[in-house]
Design a protein around this motif. Structure first.
Motif, PDB file in Angstrom:
ATOM      1  N   ARG A 123       0.823  -1.204   0.000  1.00  0.00           N
ATOM      2  CA  ARG A 123       0.000   0.000   0.000  1.00  0.00           C
ATOM      3  C   ARG A 123       0.862   1.261   0.000  1.00  0.00           C
ATOM      4  O   ARG A 123       0.524   2.250  -0.640  1.00  0.00           O
ATOM      5  N   VAL A 124       1.975   1.211   0.707  1.00  0.00           N
ATOM      6  CA  VAL A 124       2.886   2.359   0.725  1.00  0.00           C
ATOM      7  C   VAL A 124       3.509   2.543  -0.656  1.00  0.00           C
ATOM      8  O   VAL A 124       3.632   3.670  -1.147  1.00  0.00           O
ATOM      9  N   GLU A 125       3.893   1.451  -1.295  1.00  0.00           N
ATOM     10  CA  GLU A 125       4.454   1.555  -2.646  1.00  0.00           C
ATOM     11  C   GLU A 125       3.442   2.166  -3.612  1.00  0.00           C
ATOM     12  O   GLU A 125       3.795   2.994  -4.451  1.00  0.00           O
TER      13      GLU A 125
ATOM     14  N   ARG B 111       4.447  10.034  -7.595  1.00  0.00           N
ATOM     15  CA  ARG B 111       5.186  10.206  -8.859  1.00  0.00           C
ATOM     16  C   ARG B 111       4.238  10.563  -9.995  1.00  0.00           C
ATOM     17  O   ARG B 111       4.555  11.396 -10.844  1.00  0.00           O
ATOM     18  N   GLN B 112       3.055   9.961 -10.014  1.00  0.00           N
ATOM     19  CA  GLN B 112       2.069  10.269 -11.050  1.00  0.00           C
ATOM     20  C   GLN B 112       1.599  11.720 -10.925  1.00  0.00           C
ATOM     21  O   GLN B 112       1.527  12.434 -11.931  1.00  0.00           O
TER      22      GLN B 112
ATOM     23  N   VAL C  81      10.776   5.733   5.069  1.00  0.00           N
ATOM     24  CA  VAL C  81      11.714   6.359   4.146  1.00  0.00           C
ATOM     25  C   VAL C  81      11.052   6.590   2.789  1.00  0.00           C
ATOM     26  O   VAL C  81      11.204   7.650   2.182  1.00  0.00           O
ATOM     27  N   MET C  82      10.264   5.607   2.316  1.00  0.00           N
ATOM     28  CA  MET C  82       9.588   5.765   1.022  1.00  0.00           C
ATOM     29  C   MET C  82       8.591   6.923   1.067  1.00  0.00           C
ATOM     30  O   MET C  82       8.542   7.740   0.151  1.00  0.00           O
ATOM     31  N   ILE C  83       7.806   7.001   2.130  1.00  0.00           N
ATOM     32  CA  ILE C  83       6.807   8.073   2.256  1.00  0.00           C
ATOM     33  C   ILE C  83       7.494   9.430   2.382  1.00  0.00           C
ATOM     34  O   ILE C  83       7.098  10.404   1.733  1.00  0.00           O
ATOM     35  N   THR C  84       8.545   9.494   3.193  1.00  0.00           N
ATOM     36  CA  THR C  84       9.272  10.747   3.367  1.00  0.00           C
ATOM     37  C   THR C  84       9.880  11.220   2.055  1.00  0.00           C
ATOM     38  O   THR C  84       9.831  12.411   1.722  1.00  0.00           O
ATOM     39  N   SER C  85      10.424  10.305   1.301  1.00  0.00           N
ATOM     40  CA  SER C  85      11.022  10.653   0.013  1.00  0.00           C
ATOM     41  C   SER C  85       9.968  11.171  -0.968  1.00  0.00           C
ATOM     42  O   SER C  85      10.163  12.191  -1.629  1.00  0.00           O
TER      43      SER C  85
END
Length: 192
Positions: free
Chosen positions: A70-72, A79-80, A130-134
Protein backbone atom coordinates in the motif's frame (compact mmCIF):
# COMPACT_ATOMS: atom_id res chain seq x y z
CA UNK A 1 26.02 -11.40 10.13
CA UNK A 2 27.40 -8.49 8.07
CA UNK A 3 25.00 -6.20 6.22
CA UNK A 4 26.43 -7.33 2.89
CA UNK A 5 25.84 -11.04 3.50
CA UNK A 6 23.50 -12.77 1.09
CA UNK A 7 20.59 -14.41 2.82
CA UNK A 8 19.67 -17.94 1.91
CA UNK A 9 16.15 -18.55 0.62
CA UNK A 10 13.69 -19.68 3.26
CA UNK A 11 12.75 -23.34 3.49
CA UNK A 12 9.21 -24.20 2.40
CA UNK A 13 7.93 -24.47 6.00
CA UNK A 14 9.54 -21.15 6.91
CA UNK A 15 7.93 -19.49 3.84
CA UNK A 16 4.53 -20.86 4.92
CA UNK A 17 5.03 -19.57 8.48
CA UNK A 18 6.11 -16.20 7.13
CA UNK A 19 2.96 -15.92 5.00
CA UNK A 20 0.68 -17.14 7.80
CA UNK A 21 2.14 -14.49 10.11
CA UNK A 22 1.58 -11.78 7.48
CA UNK A 23 -2.01 -12.91 6.90
CA UNK A 24 -2.78 -13.00 10.63
CA UNK A 25 -1.12 -9.61 11.15
CA UNK A 26 -3.06 -8.02 8.32
CA UNK A 27 -6.34 -9.19 9.88
CA UNK A 28 -5.31 -8.13 13.39
CA UNK A 29 -4.11 -4.69 12.29
CA UNK A 30 -7.36 -4.14 10.37
CA UNK A 31 -9.42 -4.85 13.49
CA UNK A 32 -7.19 -3.59 16.33
CA UNK A 33 -4.89 -1.11 14.60
CA UNK A 34 -1.11 -0.98 14.68
CA UNK A 35 -1.07 -1.81 18.38
CA UNK A 36 -2.55 -5.29 17.89
CA UNK A 37 -1.08 -7.93 20.17
CA UNK A 38 1.91 -9.71 18.65
CA UNK A 39 1.17 -12.75 20.82
CA UNK A 40 -2.35 -12.89 19.39
CA UNK A 41 -0.96 -12.59 15.87
CA UNK A 42 1.41 -15.51 16.52
CA UNK A 43 -1.46 -17.56 17.97
CA UNK A 44 -3.72 -16.84 14.97
CA UNK A 45 -0.88 -17.78 12.62
CA UNK A 46 -0.37 -21.06 14.47
CA UNK A 47 3.24 -20.28 15.38
CA UNK A 48 5.10 -19.49 18.56
CA UNK A 49 6.17 -16.03 19.60
CA UNK A 50 9.81 -16.93 18.89
CA UNK A 51 8.92 -17.87 15.30
CA UNK A 52 7.13 -14.57 14.80
CA UNK A 53 10.16 -12.67 16.16
CA UNK A 54 12.57 -14.71 14.05
CA UNK A 55 10.71 -13.57 10.92
CA UNK A 56 9.91 -10.07 12.20
CA UNK A 57 12.31 -8.89 14.94
CA UNK A 58 10.14 -5.89 15.86
CA UNK A 59 6.58 -4.63 15.58
CA UNK A 60 7.84 -2.08 13.08
CA UNK A 61 9.29 -4.76 10.77
CA UNK A 62 5.95 -6.59 10.81
CA UNK A 63 3.99 -3.38 10.15
CA UNK A 64 6.28 -2.52 7.26
CA UNK A 65 5.87 -5.97 5.73
CA UNK A 66 2.07 -5.85 6.02
CA UNK A 67 1.66 -2.34 4.63
CA UNK A 68 4.54 -2.23 2.12
CA UNK A 69 2.37 -2.78 -1.00
CA UNK A 70 0.00 0.00 0.00
CA UNK A 71 2.89 2.36 0.73
CA UNK A 72 4.45 1.56 -2.65
CA UNK A 73 1.13 2.35 -4.35
CA UNK A 74 0.89 5.63 -2.42
CA UNK A 75 4.41 6.56 -3.51
CA UNK A 76 3.62 5.65 -7.12
CA UNK A 77 0.66 8.02 -6.90
CA UNK A 78 3.05 10.79 -5.76
CA UNK A 79 5.19 10.21 -8.86
CA UNK A 80 2.07 10.27 -11.05
CA UNK A 81 0.88 13.54 -9.52
CA UNK A 82 4.36 15.02 -10.00
CA UNK A 83 4.23 14.06 -13.68
CA UNK A 84 0.64 15.07 -14.42
CA UNK A 85 -0.17 18.06 -12.19
CA UNK A 86 1.03 21.50 -11.22
CA UNK A 87 3.38 21.30 -8.18
CA UNK A 88 0.90 22.71 -5.64
CA UNK A 89 -1.96 20.57 -6.91
CA UNK A 90 0.32 17.51 -6.88
CA UNK A 91 1.34 18.07 -3.25
CA UNK A 92 -2.15 18.81 -1.96
CA UNK A 93 -3.75 15.92 -3.87
CA UNK A 94 -1.15 13.52 -2.52
CA UNK A 95 -1.59 14.82 1.03
CA UNK A 96 -5.31 14.05 0.70
CA UNK A 97 -4.46 10.53 -0.48
CA UNK A 98 -1.99 10.09 2.37
CA UNK A 99 -4.57 11.34 4.85
CA UNK A 100 -7.12 8.82 3.56
CA UNK A 101 -4.48 6.08 3.69
CA UNK A 102 -3.51 6.97 7.27
CA UNK A 103 -7.17 6.89 8.29
CA UNK A 104 -7.62 3.36 6.94
CA UNK A 105 -4.45 2.01 8.53
CA UNK A 106 -5.52 2.67 12.13
CA UNK A 107 -2.44 3.94 13.89
CA UNK A 108 0.14 2.94 11.31
CA UNK A 109 1.37 6.46 10.60
CA UNK A 110 1.95 7.19 14.29
CA UNK A 111 3.48 3.80 14.94
CA UNK A 112 5.99 4.06 12.12
CA UNK A 113 6.88 7.61 13.08
CA UNK A 114 7.47 6.87 16.77
CA UNK A 115 8.91 3.35 16.91
CA UNK A 116 12.61 2.91 17.42
CA UNK A 117 14.69 2.60 14.27
CA UNK A 118 15.31 -0.88 12.95
CA UNK A 119 18.53 -2.74 13.73
CA UNK A 120 21.45 -1.94 11.43
CA UNK A 121 20.93 -5.12 9.41
CA UNK A 122 17.70 -3.71 7.95
CA UNK A 123 18.46 -1.27 5.16
CA UNK A 124 17.02 2.16 5.88
CA UNK A 125 16.25 2.88 2.22
CA UNK A 126 13.75 0.03 2.10
CA UNK A 127 11.47 1.14 4.93
CA UNK A 128 7.94 2.48 4.50
CA UNK A 129 8.79 5.63 6.44
CA UNK A 130 11.71 6.36 4.15
CA UNK A 131 9.59 5.77 1.02
CA UNK A 132 6.81 8.07 2.26
CA UNK A 133 9.27 10.75 3.37
CA UNK A 134 11.02 10.65 0.01
CA UNK A 135 7.78 10.89 -1.98
CA UNK A 136 6.41 13.72 0.16
CA UNK A 137 9.76 15.52 0.16
CA UNK A 138 9.97 15.63 -3.62
CA UNK A 139 6.41 16.96 -3.92
CA UNK A 140 7.05 19.58 -1.23
CA UNK A 141 10.30 20.79 -2.84
CA UNK A 142 8.55 21.17 -6.21
CA UNK A 143 5.64 23.05 -4.60
CA UNK A 144 8.02 25.34 -2.73
CA UNK A 145 10.10 26.08 -5.85
CA UNK A 146 6.91 26.98 -7.73
CA UNK A 147 5.71 29.27 -4.92
CA UNK A 148 2.68 27.11 -4.10
CA UNK A 149 3.87 26.07 -0.61
CA UNK A 150 5.49 28.06 2.19
CA UNK A 151 9.28 28.12 2.03
CA UNK A 152 9.96 27.28 5.69
CA UNK A 153 8.06 23.99 5.76
CA UNK A 154 9.86 20.69 6.14
CA UNK A 155 8.63 17.32 4.99
CA UNK A 156 8.54 15.99 8.55
CA UNK A 157 6.18 18.89 9.41
CA UNK A 158 3.71 17.73 6.76
CA UNK A 159 3.92 14.08 7.76
CA UNK A 160 3.50 15.01 11.43
CA UNK A 161 0.36 16.98 10.53
CA UNK A 162 -1.19 14.01 8.74
CA UNK A 163 -0.14 11.70 11.56
CA UNK A 164 -1.73 14.02 14.13
CA UNK A 165 -4.96 14.19 12.11
CA UNK A 166 -4.99 10.40 11.90
CA UNK A 167 -4.50 10.07 15.67
CA UNK A 168 -7.13 12.68 16.44
CA UNK A 169 -9.81 11.06 14.29
CA UNK A 170 -9.09 7.31 14.25
CA UNK A 171 -11.16 6.42 17.32
CA UNK A 172 -14.16 8.33 16.03
CA UNK A 173 -14.04 6.80 12.57
CA UNK A 174 -14.96 10.24 11.20
CA UNK A 175 -13.36 10.45 7.76
CA UNK A 176 -15.16 13.73 7.05
CA UNK A 177 -13.54 15.34 10.09
CA UNK A 178 -10.15 14.03 8.92
CA UNK A 179 -10.74 15.69 5.53
CA UNK A 180 -11.79 18.98 7.12
CA UNK A 181 -8.74 19.02 9.39
CA UNK A 182 -6.46 18.32 6.46
CA UNK A 183 -8.06 21.15 4.48
CA UNK A 184 -7.26 23.47 7.40
CA UNK A 185 -3.67 22.22 7.42
CA UNK A 186 -3.37 22.68 3.65
CA UNK A 187 -4.59 26.27 4.03
CA UNK A 188 -1.63 26.80 6.36
CA UNK A 189 0.80 25.19 3.90
CA UNK A 190 -0.36 27.20 0.89
CA UNK A 191 1.28 30.50 0.13
CA UNK A 192 -1.44 33.14 0.69
Amino acid sequence: MPDTAVRRPLRADARRNHQRILDAAQQAFAVHGAGASLEEIARRAGVGSATLHRHFPSRRSLLEAVFRDRVEALCAKARQYARDSEPGTALFSWLRDFNAYAATCRGLAASLAHEEREPARVRQDEGCTVMITSAAGELLRRAQRSGAARAGLRVDDLLALVGAISLATEHRGDEEQARRLLDLAIDGVRVP
